[in-house]
Write a protein that holds these residues in place. Sequence first.
Motif, PDB file in Angstrom:
ATOM      1  N   LEU A 152       0.831  -1.213   0.000  1.00 39.64           N
ATOM      2  CA  LEU A 152       0.000   0.000   0.000  1.00 39.64           C
ATOM      3  C   LEU A 152       0.859   1.254   0.000  1.00 39.64           C
ATOM      4  O   LEU A 152       0.518   2.258  -0.635  1.00 39.64           O
ATOM      5  N   ASN A 153       1.987   1.202   0.701  1.00 36.73           N
ATOM      6  CA  ASN A 153       2.868   2.368   0.784  1.00 36.73           C
ATOM      7  C   ASN A 153       3.592   2.665  -0.524  1.00 36.73           C
ATOM      8  O   ASN A 153       4.167   3.741  -0.687  1.00 36.73           O
ATOM      9  N   ARG A 154       3.563   1.725  -1.471  1.00 34.39           N
ATOM     10  CA  ARG A 154       4.226   1.923  -2.772  1.00 34.39           C
ATOM     11  C   ARG A 154       3.307   2.613  -3.775  1.00 34.39           C
ATOM     12  O   ARG A 154       3.752   3.029  -4.840  1.00 34.39           O
ATOM     13  N   ILE A 155       2.041   2.751  -3.428  1.00 36.33           N
ATOM     14  CA  ILE A 155       1.061   3.286  -4.384  1.00 36.33           C
ATOM     15  C   ILE A 155       1.047   4.814  -4.335  1.00 36.33           C
ATOM     16  O   ILE A 155       0.926   5.410  -3.266  1.00 36.33           O
ATOM     17  N   LYS A 156       1.167   5.425  -5.512  1.00 39.66           N
ATOM     18  CA  LYS A 156       1.214   6.877  -5.613  1.00 39.66           C
ATOM     19  C   LYS A 156       0.357   7.342  -6.781  1.00 39.66           C
ATOM     20  O   LYS A 156       0.196   6.619  -7.771  1.00 39.66           O
ATOM     21  N   ASP A 157      -0.190   8.526  -6.665  1.00 37.53           N
ATOM     22  CA  ASP A 157      -1.043   9.080  -7.706  1.00 37.53           C
ATOM     23  C   ASP A 157      -0.283   9.144  -9.033  1.00 37.53           C
ATOM     24  O   ASP A 157       0.878   9.551  -9.092  1.00 37.53           O
ATOM     25  N   ASN A 158      -0.978   8.765 -10.108  1.00 35.60           N
ATOM     26  CA  ASN A 158      -0.358   8.693 -11.430  1.00 35.60           C
ATOM     27  C   ASN A 158       0.151  10.047 -11.925  1.00 35.60           C
ATOM     28  O   ASN A 158       1.024  10.119 -12.797  1.00 35.60           O
ATOM     29  N   ALA A 159      -0.348  11.139 -11.374  1.00 35.75           N
ATOM     30  CA  ALA A 159       0.087  12.472 -11.795  1.00 35.75           C
ATOM     31  C   ALA A 159       1.571  12.704 -11.509  1.00 35.75           C
ATOM     32  O   ALA A 159       2.201  13.564 -12.128  1.00 35.75           O
ATOM     33  N   PHE A 160       2.148  11.909 -10.583  1.00 34.44           N
ATOM     34  CA  PHE A 160       3.551  12.083 -10.197  1.00 34.44           C
ATOM     35  C   PHE A 160       4.473  11.098 -10.911  1.00 34.44           C
ATOM     36  O   PHE A 160       5.634  10.962 -10.539  1.00 34.44           O
ATOM     37  N   ARG A 161       3.984  10.423 -11.947  1.00 31.91           N
ATOM     38  CA  ARG A 161       4.739   9.334 -12.569  1.00 31.91           C
ATOM     39  C   ARG A 161       6.080   9.784 -13.156  1.00 31.91           C
ATOM     40  O   ARG A 161       7.037   9.008 -13.200  1.00 31.91           O
ATOM     41  N   ASP A 162       6.174  11.043 -13.621  1.00 31.88           N
ATOM     42  CA  ASP A 162       7.419  11.516 -14.230  1.00 31.88           C
ATOM     43  C   ASP A 162       8.569  11.602 -13.224  1.00 31.88           C
ATOM     44  O   ASP A 162       9.735  11.687 -13.623  1.00 31.88           O
ATOM     45  N   GLU A 163       8.255  11.564 -11.929  1.00 29.17           N
ATOM     46  CA  GLU A 163       9.306  11.625 -10.910  1.00 29.17           C
ATOM     47  C   GLU A 163      10.072  10.311 -10.790  1.00 29.17           C
ATOM     48  O   GLU A 163      11.151  10.283 -10.197  1.00 29.17           O
ATOM     49  N   GLN A 164       9.509   9.206 -11.290  1.00 30.09           N
ATOM     50  CA  GLN A 164      10.175   7.888 -11.242  1.00 30.09           C
ATOM     51  C   GLN A 164      10.724   7.606  -9.839  1.00 30.09           C
ATOM     52  O   GLN A 164      11.876   7.227  -9.662  1.00 30.09           O
ATOM     53  N   GLU A 165       9.877   7.784  -8.856  1.00 27.37           N
ATOM     54  CA  GLU A 165      10.349   7.784  -7.470  1.00 27.37           C
ATOM     55  C   GLU A 165      10.641   6.396  -6.901  1.00 27.37           C
ATOM     56  O   GLU A 165       9.908   5.435  -7.121  1.00 27.37           O
ATOM     57  N   LEU A 166      11.749   6.332  -6.177  1.00 25.23           N
ATOM     58  CA  LEU A 166      12.010   5.250  -5.240  1.00 25.23           C
ATOM     59  C   LEU A 166      12.083   5.914  -3.866  1.00 25.23           C
ATOM     60  O   LEU A 166      12.457   7.086  -3.750  1.00 25.23           O
ATOM     61  N   ARG A 167      11.750   5.181  -2.842  1.00 26.29           N
ATOM     62  CA  ARG A 167      11.781   5.786  -1.522  1.00 26.29           C
ATOM     63  C   ARG A 167      12.151   4.778  -0.449  1.00 26.29           C
ATOM     64  O   ARG A 167      11.997   3.563  -0.619  1.00 26.29           O
ATOM     65  N   THR A 168      12.664   5.328   0.634  1.00 23.86           N
ATOM     66  CA  THR A 168      12.843   4.540   1.841  1.00 23.86           C
ATOM     67  C   THR A 168      11.976   5.163   2.912  1.00 23.86           C
ATOM     68  O   THR A 168      11.856   6.387   3.011  1.00 23.86           O
ATOM     69  N   LEU A 169      11.338   4.311   3.698  1.00 24.35           N
ATOM     70  CA  LEU A 169      10.360   4.741   4.696  1.00 24.35           C
ATOM     71  C   LEU A 169      10.881   4.398   6.082  1.00 24.35           C
ATOM     72  O   LEU A 169      11.316   3.273   6.322  1.00 24.35           O
ATOM     73  N   ALA A 170      10.854   5.376   6.985  1.00 25.22           N
ATOM     74  CA  ALA A 170      11.386   5.172   8.330  1.00 25.22           C
ATOM     75  C   ALA A 170      10.319   5.440   9.378  1.00 25.22           C
ATOM     76  O   ALA A 170       9.475   6.325   9.222  1.00 25.22           O
ATOM     77  N   GLU A 171      10.378   4.651  10.461  1.00 26.62           N
ATOM     78  CA  GLU A 171       9.564   4.885  11.651  1.00 26.62           C
ATOM     79  C   GLU A 171      10.481   4.828  12.864  1.00 26.62           C
ATOM     80  O   GLU A 171      11.440   4.026  12.888  1.00 26.62           O
ATOM     81  N   VAL A 172      10.207   5.661  13.862  1.00 29.00           N
ATOM     82  CA  VAL A 172      11.078   5.718  15.036  1.00 29.00           C
ATOM     83  C   VAL A 172      10.252   5.806  16.311  1.00 29.00           C
ATOM     84  O   VAL A 172       9.092   6.227  16.312  1.00 29.00           O
ATOM     85  N   SER A 173      10.872   5.387  17.401  1.00 34.19           N
ATOM     86  CA  SER A 173      10.273   5.522  18.733  1.00 34.19           C
ATOM     87  C   SER A 173      11.396   5.486  19.760  1.00 34.19           C
ATOM     88  O   SER A 173      12.323   4.667  19.644  1.00 34.19           O
ATOM     89  N   PRO A 174      11.340   6.388  20.737  1.00 35.23           N
ATOM     90  CA  PRO A 174      10.386   7.494  20.917  1.00 35.23           C
ATOM     91  C   PRO A 174      10.737   8.665  20.020  1.00 35.23           C
ATOM     92  O   PRO A 174      11.904   8.860  19.653  1.00 35.23           O
ATOM     93  N   ALA A 175       9.746   9.486  19.682  1.00 32.86           N
ATOM     94  CA  ALA A 175       9.964  10.590  18.756  1.00 32.86           C
ATOM     95  C   ALA A 175      11.003  11.575  19.276  1.00 32.86           C
ATOM     96  O   ALA A 175      11.824  12.084  18.498  1.00 32.86           O
ATOM     97  N   TRP A 176      10.989  11.852  20.588  1.00 37.90           N
ATOM     98  CA  TRP A 176      11.892  12.880  21.127  1.00 37.90           C
ATOM     99  C   TRP A 176      13.367  12.535  20.902  1.00 37.90           C
ATOM    100  O   TRP A 176      14.221  13.418  20.873  1.00 37.90           O
ATOM    101  N   LYS A 177      13.666  11.259  20.716  1.00 38.09           N
ATOM    102  CA  LYS A 177      15.056  10.826  20.568  1.00 38.09           C
ATOM    103  C   LYS A 177      15.583  11.005  19.149  1.00 38.09           C
ATOM    104  O   LYS A 177      16.799  11.066  18.938  1.00 38.09           O
TER     105      LYS A 177
END
Length: 320
Positions: free
Chosen positions: A210-235
């Motif tokens: 689901l996180n790989r799905i992006k609106d087709n209007a942005f297709r020219d960006e040819q995007e790859l991405r890395t996704l990060a989550e952290v805990s606790p936020a303050w650190k």
Amino acid sequence: MENGEMTGNGSLVWHYTDGLGLNGILKNNTLWASSAAYLNDFKELVSGSDRLKEVWELDEYADVREELEKSLEGFKTPREEHFILSACESGDSLTMWRYYGKDEVSFAVGLDRDVPLGVRAQSKGDSHPFPPPGYEEGPRDPNGQLEFDPDQDGQSVEGWDPMVYERDEQEKIVAQALSKLRDAFEVAKQDRSVFSFPFLMEQLSLHGQLNRIKDNAFRDEQELRTLAEVSPAWKYVLHRPGRYGLIPYVELGLPKGGTKGRKRKFPDRGGPQEMERLPIRQINIGPTPYLEEAKFGLLQFLSFLGYHDVKVEVSSIPYR
């Protein structure tokens, strides 16, 4: 110039930036991953849920739809708590040069896609320096310890994933992931398992798709991405000014001592975690009438910072 020289033959991902951004990347050995709720696409990490709702409506999921929806509730993380670092498949993209070029020379930083990144810890401490009211409230075990420690340290950084823009392909990958989840659910139900590891893995897999799905209007960006989550936020989380106010972000790179516990390396004088050199293999200079000046300045800057093995190329696109 051979196209392979600009692209790294697929072994690199390309992070586009301007001169100020490149200066910070090279000096600090970090890249900024911004909160998903503050990016240009206001449907960031939402488009996948939209596509999921459409697939849900298929008759084949009617008998398990309610139970599956309930099982996925616990996996919903607020967009503000997801941090995205974007790159491009191409190291010489006119779309990206236009976006970052403007009145200055722009750059495409070629990162080794096979080197995993980590999140830089901003504090050596183990507990919130200024806990808000109710921070340590919650259920406790018989020994009086909190069942959920709000200061429990952890981070997750995914590898580089290409975005999916075409609607047919989006529906296909969601349907496949959902079917696998349904099958794992049926097995767990038959086994009467309180906990099913295969089912958990399929839940995670579905959210990854689901996180790989992006609106087709942005297709020219040819995007790859890395996704990060952290805990606790303050650190981990920092803030920078931007068009949406103060934008939360984290710093990605190669943290010295790793990303866990006491092995982390911090300066004796205090401050954020020390960082290794980024896995930069090449830097491309965007279209400019001042190619020789731009190349000399970049090579000298790289030399001063010890990036002697980084290849430098210039764009062949006749854009001004």
